[in-house]
Structures are given as C-alpha cells and as structure tokens.
Design a protein around this motif. Structure first.
Motif, mmCIF file in Angstrom:
data_model
loop_
_atom_site.group_PDB
_atom_site.id
_atom_site.type_symbol
_atom_site.label_atom_id
_atom_site.label_comp_id
_atom_site.label_asym_id
_atom_site.label_seq_id
_atom_site.Cartn_x
_atom_site.Cartn_y
_atom_site.Cartn_z
ATOM 1 N N ALA A 193 36.339 -39.302 106.213
ATOM 2 C CA ALA A 193 37.220 -38.165 105.944
ATOM 3 C C ALA A 193 36.921 -37.112 107.012
ATOM 4 O O ALA A 193 35.875 -37.182 107.677
ATOM 5 N N GLY A 194 37.811 -36.152 107.170
ATOM 6 C CA GLY A 194 37.667 -35.151 108.233
ATOM 7 C C GLY A 194 36.347 -34.410 108.186
ATOM 8 O O GLY A 194 35.695 -34.206 109.217
ATOM 9 N N HIS A 195 35.913 -34.036 106.980
ATOM 10 C CA HIS A 195 34.687 -33.232 106.892
ATOM 11 C C HIS A 195 33.441 -34.032 107.237
ATOM 12 O O HIS A 195 32.415 -33.480 107.635
ATOM 13 N N GLN A 196 33.515 -35.373 107.103
ATOM 14 C CA GLN A 196 32.330 -36.185 107.378
ATOM 15 C C GLN A 196 31.998 -36.277 108.859
ATOM 16 O O GLN A 196 30.852 -36.501 109.225
ATOM 17 N N ILE A 197 33.044 -36.150 109.702
ATOM 18 C CA ILE A 197 32.745 -36.179 111.145
ATOM 19 C C ILE A 197 32.937 -34.782 111.699
ATOM 20 O O ILE A 197 33.105 -34.575 112.896
ATOM 21 N N LYS A 198 32.943 -33.853 110.766
ATOM 22 C CA LYS A 198 33.001 -32.444 111.108
ATOM 23 C C LYS A 198 34.163 -32.113 112.042
ATOM 24 O O LYS A 198 33.972 -31.709 113.196
ATOM 25 N N ILE A 199 35.383 -32.348 111.519
ATOM 26 C CA ILE A 199 36.543 -31.822 112.233
ATOM 27 C C ILE A 199 36.642 -30.371 111.791
ATOM 28 O O ILE A 199 37.215 -30.042 110.751
ATOM 29 N N LEU A 200 36.003 -29.508 112.565
ATOM 30 C CA LEU A 200 35.880 -28.102 112.184
ATOM 31 C C LEU A 200 37.174 -27.352 112.496
ATOM 32 O O LEU A 200 37.706 -27.435 113.606
ATOM 33 N N THR A 201 37.695 -26.648 111.491
ATOM 34 C CA THR A 201 38.948 -25.900 111.695
ATOM 35 C C THR A 201 38.738 -24.427 111.330
ATOM 36 O O THR A 201 37.702 -24.056 110.774
ATOM 37 N N ASP A 202 39.770 -23.613 111.577
ATOM 38 C CA ASP A 202 39.739 -22.242 111.066
ATOM 39 C C ASP A 202 40.065 -22.282 109.573
ATOM 40 O O ASP A 202 40.182 -23.373 108.983
ATOM 41 N N GLU A 203 40.249 -21.123 108.954
ATOM 42 C CA GLU A 203 40.400 -21.080 107.482
ATOM 43 C C GLU A 203 41.855 -21.081 107.030
ATOM 44 O O GLU A 203 42.127 -20.861 105.848
ATOM 45 N N ALA A 204 42.795 -21.280 107.954
ATOM 46 C CA ALA A 204 44.213 -21.164 107.586
ATOM 47 C C ALA A 204 44.673 -22.403 106.818
ATOM 48 O O ALA A 204 45.188 -23.356 107.400
ATOM 49 N N TYR A 205 44.467 -22.372 105.502
ATOM 50 C CA TYR A 205 44.883 -23.511 104.671
ATOM 51 C C TYR A 205 46.342 -23.864 104.951
ATOM 52 O O TYR A 205 47.172 -22.989 105.113
ATOM 53 N N GLY A 206 46.608 -25.159 104.996
ATOM 54 C CA GLY A 206 47.998 -25.612 105.175
ATOM 55 C C GLY A 206 48.457 -25.602 106.618
ATOM 56 O O GLY A 206 49.441 -26.264 106.951
ATOM 57 N N LYS A 207 47.811 -24.859 107.483
ATOM 58 C CA LYS A 207 48.168 -24.906 108.908
ATOM 59 C C LYS A 207 46.939 -24.603 109.770
ATOM 60 O O LYS A 207 46.996 -23.847 110.736
ATOM 61 N N ALA A 208 45.829 -25.221 109.388
ATOM 62 C CA ALA A 208 44.563 -24.943 110.076
ATOM 63 C C ALA A 208 44.578 -25.497 111.499
ATOM 64 O O ALA A 208 45.238 -26.487 111.791
ATOM 65 N N ARG A 209 43.839 -24.820 112.363
ATOM 66 C CA ARG A 209 43.699 -25.271 113.753
ATOM 67 C C ARG A 209 42.336 -25.895 113.958
ATOM 68 O O ARG A 209 41.333 -25.361 113.479
ATOM 69 N N ILE A 210 42.288 -26.991 114.699
ATOM 70 C CA ILE A 210 41.002 -27.642 114.976
ATOM 71 C C ILE A 210 40.235 -26.821 116.021
ATOM 72 O O ILE A 210 40.792 -26.458 117.059
ATOM 73 N N LEU A 211 38.978 -26.519 115.714
ATOM 74 C CA LEU A 211 38.158 -25.741 116.643
ATOM 75 C C LEU A 211 37.191 -26.642 117.401
ATOM 76 O O LEU A 211 36.892 -26.424 118.558
ATOM 77 N N ASN A 212 36.706 -27.666 116.692
ATOM 78 C CA ASN A 212 35.693 -28.519 117.315
ATOM 79 C C ASN A 212 35.572 -29.834 116.542
ATOM 80 O O ASN A 212 35.820 -29.872 115.339
ATOM 81 N N ILE A 213 35.198 -30.890 117.250
ATOM 82 C CA ILE A 213 34.895 -32.156 116.573
ATOM 83 C C ILE A 213 33.532 -32.629 117.051
ATOM 84 O O ILE A 213 33.275 -32.679 118.259
#
Ligand code: ADP
Ligand code: ASP
Ligand code: MG
Length: 408
Positions: free
Chosen positions: A96-116
């Motif tokens: 799942a995204g959180h397991q490989i740390k697809i880090l996003t901003d906090e904008a639920y529903g339209k979050a932007r990826i900051l780092n993987i």
C-alpha cells in the motif's frame, strides 16, 4: 536489463481474469530479464462505489475518512495482482502507499506526492521480486492516508518511475495510445505515434482523461519516459510522450482536440466596472478551496460589466451560495446565474504558434454548424471555447474533420 514501471488502469484489472492477463504480461517482461514494478488502479467502478458508500454514511463525508475508504480499492487489486504472480511461480510482493512511504501533503482527495522512499522497492527488485504498488494513495507526515485525485494512479506510476530512475513508465489502458481526440466520441480519431510533453500537458489539463494532468507534469519535471499502450492487445508500440519538440521537421498545426464536460459556468451580471471587483468575487471562492478555471470579464459599458468564470460542476451549488450570500449585495451585482449544461472544447497544437488563422477557421466551422460559442480563451498552443453541452460531440467531430486530423 531494464527497469520498467507498468501501470494498469481500472478496466485492465476489472476481474480475476483480467488480473491474470496483467500478470502474464508482467511475467513476460520479467522473464526477459527486466526488473518490473507494477502500479494498479482499483477495479473499474470500484472507486465510484466506495464514494457512494461514504456518501450514504454522511452527506458531505469527512475528508480524512473518505480517503481511508476510497483508497481501499487499490489495496485489493495490488494484493490480487501479487497473488496472480505468485500463483504463476514468481516472486511478488505488494505494498500500500504508506508502506513504501509515498509521502504526500495533507490535501485529502487531491494530495500531492512530496517524496517516495525507494529503498524498499530497490531491495526487493534486487532480491528478484516483482513489486506491486497500490496506485492513487499516499500518506501524509502525520501518518494519515491520502488520495491523489481521480485518475491518480497514473501519477503514482510516474512518481515511482522517477524515484527509481526507471527506463520507462508504461501506462496500460483500454485504448492503444493517445489519439487526436477521444476515440469513443470520434471513431475517425487517429492514433499518434508520439506527442510532445507540452501538448500532452495541455490535452490532459483540458479534459483528456487518458492521463492525469499531474502525471504528465511529473514526467516533465523528472524527464520520465512515458508511454501509453493497450492492456488488451499483445502487440503495439502505443504512444510515446517526447521531450524533443524540435525533432520533427514540421509540427502539424493542430495535434488534438480535448474536451471537458465537468465544468459549470457562473455569470455575475451587472457589476460595477471598478478596480478590485475580480478580487471581491474570486477571493471568497478561493478561500472555500474551490478551483476556478476560465475567467472572463467583459468590456464595461455605462460603468457596469459582466463577470464570468467556470468551476467544476460538483462545486457549482457551493459557489452560487457563496456569491449570493457573501458577494452579490456587497458589490451591487444585478444578477447571478449558474449554468451546468455547458462543455469546454479545446484545440491543441504546438504548430499553432507559427500559424495565424486557426481561431477564425475554428469559429467559422462552428458557425457553419450553427453552434454558439459563449466564451473563448487562448494561449500560445491552445484555443478553448465554451459551448452548450448538447452540441459538444458534433462540434468535436466537425472540427476534427475541418482540421484534417483524421488524415495522417
Ligand atoms: P484507466 O482506467 O486505464 O486509467 P481512463 O478511462 O482513465 O483509463 O483513460 C482511458 C480513456 O481515456 C479512454 O477509454 C478514452 O475514452 C479516454 N480518452 C480521452 N481522450 C483521449 C485521447 N485523446 N486519446 C486516447 N484516449 C482518450
Ligand atoms: N481508482 C482511482 C479513480 O478511479 C484512481 C485511478 O484509477 O487512477 O479515480
Ligand atoms: Mg485513468
């Protein structure tokens, strides 16, 4: 040996048979000696179903919990795809995204990826695993699950490809490439061998949902080699998104037609033609986090003017309420009118830069069909018009023909 990211959309993983077909395609690349990372969408229709379920629980669902619900579709297909691969005797692991740390901003529903954090994936690839990643989702710095907006699995795939410095990111879908316009509306639409990054960005942002706009932006930023292909056909090179605009000797004037049925128009009529009006109207809209697309202010006459802008259809009611409750009396507007039955049609092409007369040909073609244009906006490589939605399909067809897009 190459490192390839392969993304499969909703129709490509719609049921166990389709998932097995995906696994076979992945296995073929893998057995040829390549490293493969797979990104999957939810089964087609699943995300809509999850959205409706959340709306059944609460009229305007809490954004954090909504993302918790809608992100689950991709987790299911990721696990199922890994199972299909394991069942074929291959080593596969899903995340799942959180397991490989697809880090996003906090904008639920339209979050932007900051780092993987690509280390885990790299280690698995080195150990001979095929890695399957759930698309469309990430996690913010507080550990909340976020989603990336509709069509967001495309962006997951490109971002993963960028993080891994993959040799190519392949987007498998239900058409065999990028066409001059949506082939479901114009059967004569022609498949393009390549399209420039700039044109693809315009096409996507103007409504061609074959790629999420952010995925194209991300490909541009990190120079990811991106290709769109069919998951239903074994052969075919699809369409490549190129960065070498100058490679072609001569660019066609128009490369494609994009359209969007998701917008609604808001007309604020009879507003005083004084400085600050645009801000007074659009300020409260921006504060409510509503995205505005086209903005047109007509030339003032007798000290008054009309102000028009477009928003997503789902935001129309909220927008009208804000304008009527907070703005109308303050700026002394005569009337506020919303119109949902509109569509936006855009001609896109880098060749437009060096050719005059595209707009007049476009308007004449539409006039000959008695199609009224309410709003026009242009940039160097596109012309967009707003028209009544019921004329859209016909307008796309006649313009496609008028600009010879059906001819190679
Ligand atoms: P997926 O579920 O694989 O992500 P999408 O439905 O998001 O697939 O995108 C594929 C669809 O995009 C096609 O079925 C087609 O109807 C539509 N589309 C719109 N414009 C274009 C275009 N210019 N070229 C190809 N497909 C297009
Ligand atoms: N499942 C999500 C959607 O339907 C994301 C995607 O398919 O790309 O929008
Ligand atoms: Mg899509």
């Amino acid at each position: 040996m190459a490192l390839i990211v392969q993304k499969f959309g909703g129709t490509s993983v719609a049921n166990p048979d389709r998932i097995n077909a995906v696994a076979e395609r992945v296995a073929k690349y893998y057995k040829e000696g390549n490293q493969v990372v797979v990104v999957v969408s939810a089964m087609s229709g699943e995300t809509n179903k999850l959205l409706s379920l959340a709306e059944e629980m609460m009229e305007d669902p809490d954004p954090r919990e909504l993302d918790m619900v809608v992100s689950s579709g991709e987790q299911v297909t990721a696990g199922l795809t890994a199972l299909a691969l394991i069942n074929m005797g291959l080593k596969a692991k899903s995340y799942a995204g959180h397991q490989i740390k697809i880090l996003t901003d906090e904008a639920y529903g339209k979050a932007r990826i900051l780092n993987i954090d690509s280390n885990k994936i790299q280690d698995d690839l080195k150990a001979g695993f095929i890695v399957v990643v759930a698309g469309f989702q990430g996690v913010d710095s507080d550990g909340n699950i976020t989603t990336l907006g509709r069509g967001g699995s495309d962006t997951t795939a490109v971002a993963v490809a960028a993080a891994l410095k993959a040799d190519e990111c392949q987007i498998y879908t239900d058409v065999d490439g990028i066409y001059t316009t949506d082939p479901r509306v114009v059967p004569e639409a022609r498949k393009l061998k390549s399209i420039t990054f700039e044109e693809m960005l315009e096409m996507a942002s103007l409504g061609s949902k074959v790629l999420q706009t952010r995925s194209v932006e991300c490909a541009g930023k990190f120079k990811v080699r991106l290709r769109v292909l069919s998951s239903f056909e074994i052969k075919g090179d699809g369409t490549v998104i190129t960065f070498e605009e100058d490679e072609k000797m001569e660019n066609p004037i128009i490369s494609g037609i994009a359209f969007n049925r998701d917008e609604a128009e808001v007309n604020v009529l009879g507003v005083p033609d004084t400085p600050g009006i645009a801000y007074q109207i659009l300020g409260p809209i921006a504060e409510a986090n509503i995205d505005v697309d086209m903005i047109i202010q007509n030339v003032g006459k007798d000290g008054a003017t009309d102000f028009t802008f477009t928003v997503h259809k789902r935001d129309l009611t909220k927008t009208l309420k804000i304008i009527n409750d907070e703005v109308k009396d303050k700026i002394n507007a005569r009337e506020v009118v919303g119109d949902e039955k509109i569509a936006k049609l855009s001609l896109v092409g880098v060749g437009m830069r060096s050719h005059a007369g595209v707009a007049s040909k476009m308007f004449k073609t539409m006039a000959d069909e008695k199609i009224n244009i309410s709003t026009i906006s242009t940039s160097e490589i596109k012309i967009s018009v707003i028209l009544e939605e019921k004329y859209l399909d016909n307008a796309v067809r006649v313009l496609h023909k008028a600009f010879d897009l059906d001819k190679g």
